[in-house]
Design an enzyme around this catalytic site. Structure first.
Site, short mmCIF file in Angstrom:
data_model
loop_
_atom_site.label_atom_id
_atom_site.label_comp_id
_atom_site.label_asym_id
_atom_site.label_seq_id
_atom_site.Cartn_x
_atom_site.Cartn_y
_atom_site.Cartn_z
N ILE A 160 -84.97 -63.48 38.02
CA ILE A 160 -86.30 -63.51 37.39
C ILE A 160 -86.30 -62.71 36.09
O ILE A 160 -86.80 -63.15 35.06
CB ILE A 160 -87.38 -63.00 38.37
CG1 ILE A 160 -87.48 -63.97 39.57
CG2 ILE A 160 -88.73 -62.86 37.69
CD1 ILE A 160 -88.29 -63.45 40.74
N THR A 238 -94.48 -57.62 39.15
CA THR A 238 -94.52 -58.85 39.95
C THR A 238 -93.40 -58.82 40.98
O THR A 238 -93.06 -59.84 41.57
CB THR A 238 -94.33 -60.11 39.07
OG1 THR A 238 -93.12 -59.97 38.33
CG2 THR A 238 -95.50 -60.37 38.16
N ARG A 240 -92.23 -55.94 43.84
CA ARG A 240 -92.74 -55.54 45.14
C ARG A 240 -93.57 -54.27 44.98
O ARG A 240 -93.23 -53.39 44.18
CB ARG A 240 -91.61 -55.28 46.14
CG ARG A 240 -91.02 -56.56 46.76
CD ARG A 240 -92.05 -57.29 47.63
NE ARG A 240 -91.53 -58.50 48.25
CZ ARG A 240 -91.67 -59.73 47.76
NH1 ARG A 240 -92.29 -59.93 46.61
NH2 ARG A 240 -91.20 -60.76 48.41
N ASP A 264 -99.27 -57.78 40.33
CA ASP A 264 -99.42 -58.89 41.28
C ASP A 264 -99.11 -58.40 42.69
O ASP A 264 -99.50 -59.05 43.67
CB ASP A 264 -98.46 -60.03 40.92
CG ASP A 264 -98.64 -61.24 41.83
OD1 ASP A 264 -99.81 -61.64 42.02
OD2 ASP A 264 -97.65 -61.77 42.34
N GLU A 269 -100.63 -54.31 50.16
CA GLU A 269 -101.40 -55.45 49.63
C GLU A 269 -101.98 -56.33 50.75
O GLU A 269 -102.94 -57.06 50.53
CB GLU A 269 -100.53 -56.31 48.69
CG GLU A 269 -99.37 -56.97 49.40
CD GLU A 269 -98.33 -57.52 48.43
OE1 GLU A 269 -98.27 -57.07 47.28
OE2 GLU A 269 -97.56 -58.40 48.86
N HIS A 310 -100.67 -61.17 44.86
CA HIS A 310 -99.30 -61.63 45.17
C HIS A 310 -99.24 -63.16 45.06
O HIS A 310 -98.99 -63.86 46.04
CB HIS A 310 -98.86 -61.17 46.57
CG HIS A 310 -97.36 -61.23 46.75
ND1 HIS A 310 -96.65 -60.32 47.47
CD2 HIS A 310 -96.43 -62.11 46.29
CE1 HIS A 310 -95.36 -60.63 47.44
NE2 HIS A 310 -95.21 -61.73 46.73
N ALA A 312 -97.58 -64.77 42.31
CA ALA A 312 -96.62 -65.22 41.29
C ALA A 312 -95.79 -66.42 41.74
O ALA A 312 -95.37 -67.24 40.94
CB ALA A 312 -95.71 -64.06 40.89
N PHE A 313 -95.57 -66.53 43.04
CA PHE A 313 -94.73 -67.61 43.56
C PHE A 313 -95.48 -68.94 43.66
O PHE A 313 -94.88 -69.98 43.88
CB PHE A 313 -94.26 -67.25 44.99
CG PHE A 313 -95.41 -67.25 45.98
CD1 PHE A 313 -96.27 -66.18 46.05
CD2 PHE A 313 -95.65 -68.37 46.77
CE1 PHE A 313 -97.36 -66.20 46.92
CE2 PHE A 313 -96.74 -68.39 47.64
CZ PHE A 313 -97.59 -67.29 47.71
P1 NAI Z 1 -82.29 -60.77 41.96
O1 NAI Z 1 -81.61 -60.28 43.18
O2 NAI Z 1 -81.80 -62.02 41.31
O3 NAI Z 1 -82.32 -59.63 40.85
C1 NAI Z 1 -82.66 -58.30 41.11
C2 NAI Z 1 -81.92 -57.44 40.11
O4 NAI Z 1 -82.40 -56.10 40.23
C3 NAI Z 1 -80.40 -57.38 40.34
O5 NAI Z 1 -79.71 -57.68 39.14
C4 NAI Z 1 -80.16 -55.93 40.77
O6 NAI Z 1 -78.89 -55.43 40.34
C5 NAI Z 1 -81.30 -55.24 40.05
N1 NAI Z 1 -81.67 -53.92 40.57
C6 NAI Z 1 -81.56 -53.43 41.83
N2 NAI Z 1 -82.02 -52.17 41.87
C7 NAI Z 1 -82.40 -51.85 40.61
C8 NAI Z 1 -82.95 -50.69 40.02
N3 NAI Z 1 -83.20 -49.57 40.71
N4 NAI Z 1 -83.21 -50.72 38.69
C9 NAI Z 1 -82.97 -51.82 37.97
N5 NAI Z 1 -82.45 -52.95 38.46
C10 NAI Z 1 -82.18 -52.97 39.77
O7 NAI Z 1 -83.84 -60.89 42.37
P2 NAI Z 1 -84.95 -61.85 41.73
O8 NAI Z 1 -84.90 -63.18 42.39
O9 NAI Z 1 -84.84 -61.77 40.25
O10 NAI Z 1 -86.30 -61.14 42.25
C11 NAI Z 1 -86.74 -59.91 41.68
C12 NAI Z 1 -87.96 -59.39 42.43
O11 NAI Z 1 -89.03 -60.32 42.37
C13 NAI Z 1 -87.74 -59.11 43.92
O12 NAI Z 1 -88.36 -57.86 44.21
C14 NAI Z 1 -88.53 -60.17 44.63
O13 NAI Z 1 -88.96 -59.74 45.88
C15 NAI Z 1 -89.66 -60.35 43.65
N6 NAI Z 1 -90.37 -61.62 43.79
C16 NAI Z 1 -91.76 -61.60 43.71
C17 NAI Z 1 -92.48 -62.75 43.86
C18 NAI Z 1 -93.98 -62.77 43.76
O14 NAI Z 1 -94.62 -63.76 44.19
N7 NAI Z 1 -94.62 -61.75 43.20
C19 NAI Z 1 -91.82 -64.04 44.14
C20 NAI Z 1 -90.37 -63.96 44.14
C21 NAI Z 1 -89.69 -62.79 43.98
#
Ligand code: NAI
Length: 343
Positions: A160, A238, A240, A264, A269, A310, A312-313
């Site tokens: 993302i 957006t 957690r 979001d 929440e 919440h 965004a999805f």
């Molecule tokens: P991803 O696993 O592809 O990327 C996460 C990145 O964060 C990785 O590159 C990882 O190395 C990095 N990371 C881990 N700890 C970190 C830290 N302390 N500081 C900086 N970077 C760090 O995950 P993706 O798919 O990009 O999702 C990201 C977030 O979005 C997740 O928390 C997921 O739960 C959330 N999300 C929220 C949605 C919503 O509806 N609001 C829907 C889908 C995902």
């Protein structure tokens, strides 16, 4: 032997899709509840049958150890979400229950939403609409700020975060990234700079969170880290809710440590509806939840805060992709080759 599957949070579209795809009665016994599973709710009116082998939930259902213990035949929990912090993974592991997720369903979906709430904040969209409704327009109150030429700090440059960087470039923003695992290919493609967290916080006009919820990341944004941000900067979350210490954020917004927030996701929440709040009155030892409920009220009233539930999805395209991957996860598990396992 047939698998008994129980779906929580099932919409009409979910029911139509999964009933059709899992219609072979010899292989599948499928049950649906539109309710979500919550710690503080009495789940008595939506209890899965005792022979349930697969539980399929979304991010609004809390799958606790206590709940897992009520289903002796449970073998799989399939979440129709990317995040899985709503499931007690240790309890599942202890019982040999496999947990699967939907690792990706279109990184554009959440990235687009991050910009939606950022723009709602930067261009004061909610007060703009309200002023049209009331017929009282005060342009001084509705003045926002440009994104072009500003610096956006992207915390977490995974699927993302990478898409956020792509969009930010379209807005002619300068991009800083922070990730413990920098992506060199991405950096070269979008010509941005990786910096350490403190530098990102100190230099960014917009800080946007795209890191997962993990033990180490809990309250990554807190009193100390907020103090490192510019007092003109805004925070977008957006990812957690538990990445941000809510009390510290409220203090920072109130005291002008930062200028605004677009959220979001928030700690607690699940309490964001009347029934949940009302249930708190009758629950015991829920001081923390009561505090979070009050904090939501405070944030909701702040003029420099944009809150969304919440969401965004939540696009047609993303939900169709989520259903398809969840179906594939369930079938793969039943075929003895589980995939998209989280641990
Ligand atoms: P991803 O696993 O592809 O990327 C996460 C990145 O964060 C990785 O590159 C990882 O190395 C990095 N990371 C881990 N700890 C970190 C830290 N302390 N500081 C900086 N970077 C760090 O995950 P993706 O798919 O990009 O999702 C990201 C977030 O979005 C997740 O928390 C997921 O739960 C959330 N999300 C929220 C949605 C919503 O509806 N609001 C829907 C889908 C995902």
């Amino acid at each position: 032997m047939a698998q008994t599957i129980y779906f929580y949070n099932a919409t009409d579209e979910d029911e139509e899709f999964f009933s059709h795809e899992l219609s072979d009665q010899e292989k599948w016994h499928v049950h649906f509840s539109e309710k979500c599973l919550k710690e503080i709710c009495d789940p008595a009116d939506s209890t899965p049958p005792q022979d349930t082998t697969i539980l399929c939930v979304n991010h609004t259902s809390n799958v606790t150890k206590e709940f897992i213990d009520t289903l002796p035949q449970l073998k799989m929990i399939a979440t129709r979400s990317t995040g899985f912090n709503h499931i007690d993974l240790d309890a599942a592991k202890e019982k040999g229950i496999i947990v699967t997720n939907v690792p990706t369903y279109g990184e554009n979906t959440v990235a687009e939403f991050a910009f939606s709430i950022l723009l709602a904040l930067s261009r004061k969209i909610k007060p703009c609409i309200e002023s049209v409704d009331t017929g009282q327009v005060d342009y001084g109150q509705l003045r926002g700020f440009d994104l072009a030429g500003k610096t956006i700090g992207v915390i977490g440059t995974g699927r993302i975060g990478a898409h956020v960087i792509k969009i930010a470039k379209g807005f002619e923003m300068d991009v800083l990234g922070y990730d413990p695992y920098p992506n060199e290919e991405l950096r070269q493609k979008y010509e941005f700079e990786y910096v350490d967290l403190d530098t990102l916080l100190g230099k960014s006009d917009v800080v946007t969170l795209h890191a997962p919820s993990t033990e180490e990341n809990t309250h990554l944004i807190n009193k100390k880290t907020l103090a490192k941000m510019k007092n003109t900067a805004v925070l977008v979350n957006t990812a957690r809710g538990d990445l941000v210490e809510t009390t510290d954020l409220i203090d920072a917004l109130k005291d002008g440590v930062i200028a605004g927030a677009a959220l979001d996701v928030m700690e607690g929440e699940n309490l964001l509806n009347f029934d949940e709040e009302a249930n708190l009155i009758h629950s015991q030892a829920k001081t923390h939840e009561l505090q979070l409920a009050i904090e939501h009220e405070i944030l909701e009233k702040m003029p420099n805060v944009v809150l969304t539930p919440h969401n965004a999805f939540n696009t047609e395209g993303a939900l169709a992709r989520i259903r398809q991957t969840s179906l594939e996860n369930i079938r793969a598990f039943a075929d003895g080759n589980p995939k998209n396992i989280v641990s």
